[in-house]
Scaffold this active site. Structure first.
Site, mmCIF file in Angstrom:
data_model
loop_
_atom_site.group_PDB
_atom_site.id
_atom_site.type_symbol
_atom_site.label_atom_id
_atom_site.label_comp_id
_atom_site.label_asym_id
_atom_site.label_seq_id
_atom_site.Cartn_x
_atom_site.Cartn_y
_atom_site.Cartn_z
ATOM 1 C CE LYS A 1 10.286 -2.593 -7.940
ATOM 2 N NZ LYS A 1 10.786 -3.659 -8.827
ATOM 3 C CD GLU B 1 8.021 -10.887 -11.419
ATOM 4 O OE1 GLU B 1 9.209 -10.707 -11.694
ATOM 5 O OE2 GLU B 1 7.530 -10.616 -10.313
ATOM 6 C CG HIS C 1 17.694 -36.115 -11.343
ATOM 7 N ND1 HIS C 1 18.099 -37.410 -11.134
ATOM 8 C CD2 HIS C 1 18.797 -35.426 -11.722
ATOM 9 C CE1 HIS C 1 19.403 -37.497 -11.329
ATOM 10 N NE2 HIS C 1 19.854 -36.304 -11.699
ATOM 11 C CD1 TRP D 1 -0.794 -5.970 -3.693
ATOM 12 C CD2 TRP D 1 -0.646 -6.710 -1.593
ATOM 13 N NE1 TRP D 1 -0.437 -7.293 -3.735
ATOM 14 C CE2 TRP D 1 -0.334 -7.774 -2.465
ATOM 15 C CE3 TRP D 1 -0.624 -6.944 -0.226
ATOM 16 C CZ2 TRP D 1 0.006 -9.045 -2.023
ATOM 17 C CZ3 TRP D 1 -0.289 -8.210 0.229
ATOM 18 C CH2 TRP D 1 0.028 -9.247 -0.676
ATOM 19 N NE ARG E 1 4.444 1.806 -0.571
ATOM 20 C CZ ARG E 1 5.539 1.402 0.043
ATOM 21 N NH1 ARG E 1 6.709 1.576 -0.503
ATOM 22 N NH2 ARG E 1 5.468 0.840 1.223
ATOM 23 C CD GLU F 1 15.194 -12.478 -11.868
ATOM 24 O OE1 GLU F 1 14.867 -13.117 -10.865
ATOM 25 O OE2 GLU F 1 14.764 -11.340 -12.120
ATOM 26 C CE LYS G 1 11.487 -10.319 -13.245
ATOM 27 N NZ LYS G 1 12.415 -10.380 -12.148
ATOM 28 C CG ASN H 1 2.092 0.411 3.958
ATOM 29 O OD1 ASN H 1 1.787 -0.737 3.682
ATOM 30 N ND2 ASN H 1 3.309 0.884 3.792
ATOM 31 N N GLY H 2 0.187 -1.594 6.242
ATOM 32 C CA GLY H 2 0.699 -2.555 7.221
ATOM 33 C C GLY H 2 -0.395 -3.517 7.641
ATOM 34 C CB CYS I 1 -0.938 0.111 1.196
ATOM 35 S SG CYS I 1 -1.995 -1.320 1.413
#
Ligand code: F6R
Length: 609
Positions: free
Chosen positions: A604, A489, A505, A74, A27, A482, A486, A100-101, A2
């Site tokens: 983010k 997401e 395997h 968020w 955010r 990575e 990418k 925020n939290g 947030c």
């Protein structure tokens, strides 16, 4: 997560709040809202969706007033909805709050307040905090009521509260979520990120944990939650508006991918000593010796930063001669890790605010480790709480998918490795070679970026595949992970990154004619082995896309598509090999019409556990 913003001053309140919220949309972006305090009391506007939707609702409407607060959400407690969006206002219309939290003990507080007759209308933990403040707001100031209420709260918060009966102030407090004050002339700001108000002032004060502030138009008071005055001078921040704009690119992610020739150079600038073939790491201060003498290094990080940490492990062990473990911060913090004397912990975090990384670092500190930070955001909590650290200087990374931070993190890890290696066994000649290789990165990144058009064509061809496999060995195994991260997401395609040899395997069972397999097949010590892995995929009709070393003709006969990268010393290779993978993910997502800078369910800065 947030983003919160507050403003008190002479400008149009709605415009300041909306512009600030847009800068902080990274955010969180499931709903947003704002509250403006004017002569008719507190006017509230909020809605589900992006800031652009809220802006559309407002349709240029001016809400007269002299101060306001805004929020981009968020969701943690309560689904994304207009009702659950912040700000929350008391029924009487007296108070409004943004948060925020997470208030962890909100159920107990809510039950208690319900018994006292409070009536709740949303599913959020934030509304509970608002009612708690309201409960204490009798016969005292807003500031006192906030302080009192926060004594009973467990969890994390960055809050801003306004009151109709004290219309000249915004009260803010911080515990676990960032808050920065922007000090202007006859106007003041508060936000989760200074980018929210950077065009108005560059003079900022970061609140530390357990601090509060009361902001007026022409001054502010800064205190601890226990009401002790703090006299911290504002610092001047070196950040321009251009750095946080898209500069003609359709997405921040693409802009940030294309910035990497400069950002890698910025991470290196002033930190290499060509004559001595080493690095200078002023940021590590008095801990440089402790680092060289370290018996063990633990790297804690999440997501992309964790992948950079894995590459750091390879480098530090091979050249620095120090045993290294890389841990997901979220696991490290809860498993009672053993920290012996001589352990150095690196916390790697682009934002410097990731809750798990911060908690892992605090736990390591508590157990006596020297904690060093590798962060991008200057003044972030991890950067400030670490014993010392090195900044990336990559500039703001706004696209939710991390790109330029990753290459800068590896660059900084390479500098640290060089420094340690030179103080141990590495010769001056080898050190000078390393320096030369690092200096060549900028030019080589520029060469790779020229392949963008070709990578776009590959992306178009493979865009509809439902699954992708990414395989690499050695230093390029974390790059495979990575690349897969990418892709998943931002395009929502299922992708897995694996060490190439591990394929047989298990993952090999997935391979058929519909499965694109991206190999990082660089001419290093693992080349022959990886060629065998390519053959294994081809034998099962898999579709091979290869990232290969410039001049490797042999691979053309084995891969359906080959993306070349210039040669560089193999420990630095991930800085180059990841770039085509970032571009591939970007273009696939773009062809699929995905929300590239704001992928679903992500934010983010992950400031919740
Ligand atoms: C991936 C991504 C995330 C972050 C992770 C850690 O593209 O952005 O996986 O890397 O949330 O964030 P920081 O580095 O800010 O601690």
């Amino acid at each position: 997560m947030c983003g919160i913003i507050g403003y008190i001053g002479h400008r149009d309140i709605v415009s300041v709040l909306l512009a600030g919220l847009k800068r902080m949309e990274y955010r969180g972006y499931d709903s947003s809202g704002l509250a403006v305090l004017g002569s008719d009391g507190i006017d509230l506007k909020k809605r589900i969706g992006k800031i652009a939707d809220l802006e559309e609702d407002l349709n240029g409407q001016k809400i007269p007033g002299w101060l306001g607060i805004g929020h981009t959400r968020w969701a943690t407690h309560g689904v994304p909805s207009t009702l659950n969006a912040h700000p929350h206002k008391t029924r009487s219309g007296e108070l409004a709050l943004i948060h925020n939290g997470i208030i962890e003990n909100y159920t107990a507080i809510r039950d208690d307040l319900s018994r006292k007759g409070h009536h709740f209308t949303t599913e959020t933990d934030t509304e509970t905090l608002l009612h708690l403040i309201q409960d204490y707001y009798r016969g005292c100031t807003l500031e006192e009521a906030v302080r009192e209420a926060l004594k009973h709260v467990k969890g994390t918060y960055g809050i801003a509260v306004i009151s109709r009966t004290e219309p000249d102030k915004i009260v803010v407090a911080r515990q676990g979520s960032p808050i920065v004050l922007g000090i202007g002339e006859n106007e003041n700001f508060v936000a989760s990120d200074m980018a929210a108000f950077i065009e108005y002032t560059k003079d900022v004060i970061y609140l530390n944990e357990g601090e509060t502030a009361v902001i007026y138009k022409d001054h502010f008071e800064h205190k601890t939650l226990n009401n002790h005055k703090i006299n911290r001078k504002p610092e001047r921040i070196n950040l321009s508006v251009e750095q946080i704009e898209k500069s003609g690119y359709p997405h921040f992610m693409l802009k940030e991918i294309f910035e990497q020739d400069h950002t890698v150079e910025d991470a290196i600038r002033g930190r290499l000593r060509e004559d001595e073939g080493t690095a200078r790491l002023y940021g590590l201060g008095k801990y440089k010796d402790a680092l060289t003498d370290a018996k063990r290094v633990i790297i804690v990080a999440c997501g992309t930063s964790y992948h950079a940490g894995l590459i750091g492990e390879y480098m530090l062990e091979e050249f620095g001669g120090i045993p290294v473990e890389v841990e997901y911060a979220s696991e490290f913090r809860y498993r009672n890790p053993i920290i012996e004397p001589g352990t150095i912990v690196f916390a790697i975090s682009q934002s410097g605010e990731t809750a798990d990384t911060l908690a892992a670092m605090r736990e390591a500190k508590h157990k006596g480790a020297v904690c060093l930070a590798i962060c991008n955001v200057v003044g972030s909590t991890i950067a400030r709480e670490a014993d010392a650290g090195l900044y990336l200087y990559a500039g703001p990374e706004i696209g939710v998918a991390s790109t330029k931070a990753f290459t800068s993190q590896i660059t900084v890890l390479a500098l640290i490795t060089l420094y340690i290696a030179r103080r141990k066994k590495m010769s001056i000649l080898d050190g000078q070679k390393w320096v030369k290789e690092m200096k060549s990165l900028q030019r080589k990144i520029q060469t790779i970026l020229k392949s963008d058009g070709y990578i776009k064509k590959i992306a178009e061809f493979f865009k509809d595949r439902p699954n992708f496999l990414y395989l690499g060995r050695g230093y390029n195994y974390p790059v495979a992970m990575e690349g897969a991260l990418k892709l998943k997401e931002i395009s929502y395609i299922h992708a897995e990154g694996y060490p190439a040899a591990e394929m047989k395997h298990g993952p090999i069972a997935l391979i058929d004619k519909d499965m694109p397999v991206v190999f990082i097949a660089i001419k290093d010590g693992t080349y022959d082995k990886i060629m065998s892995n390519i053959e294994e995929v081809r034998a099962r009709n898999g579709r091979v896309i290869a990232i290969a070393t410039q001049g490797d003709e042999e691979i053309k006969s084995k891969a359906e598509s080959v993306i070349y990268v210039p040669e560089v010393a193999y420990p630095l290779m991930p800085i180059l090999t990841v770039i085509p993978l970032q571009l591939l993910a970007y273009h696939i997502a773009s062809f699929r019409g995905a929300h590239i800078d704001q992928p679903r369910n992500l934010a983010k800065s992950v400031t919740v556990e």
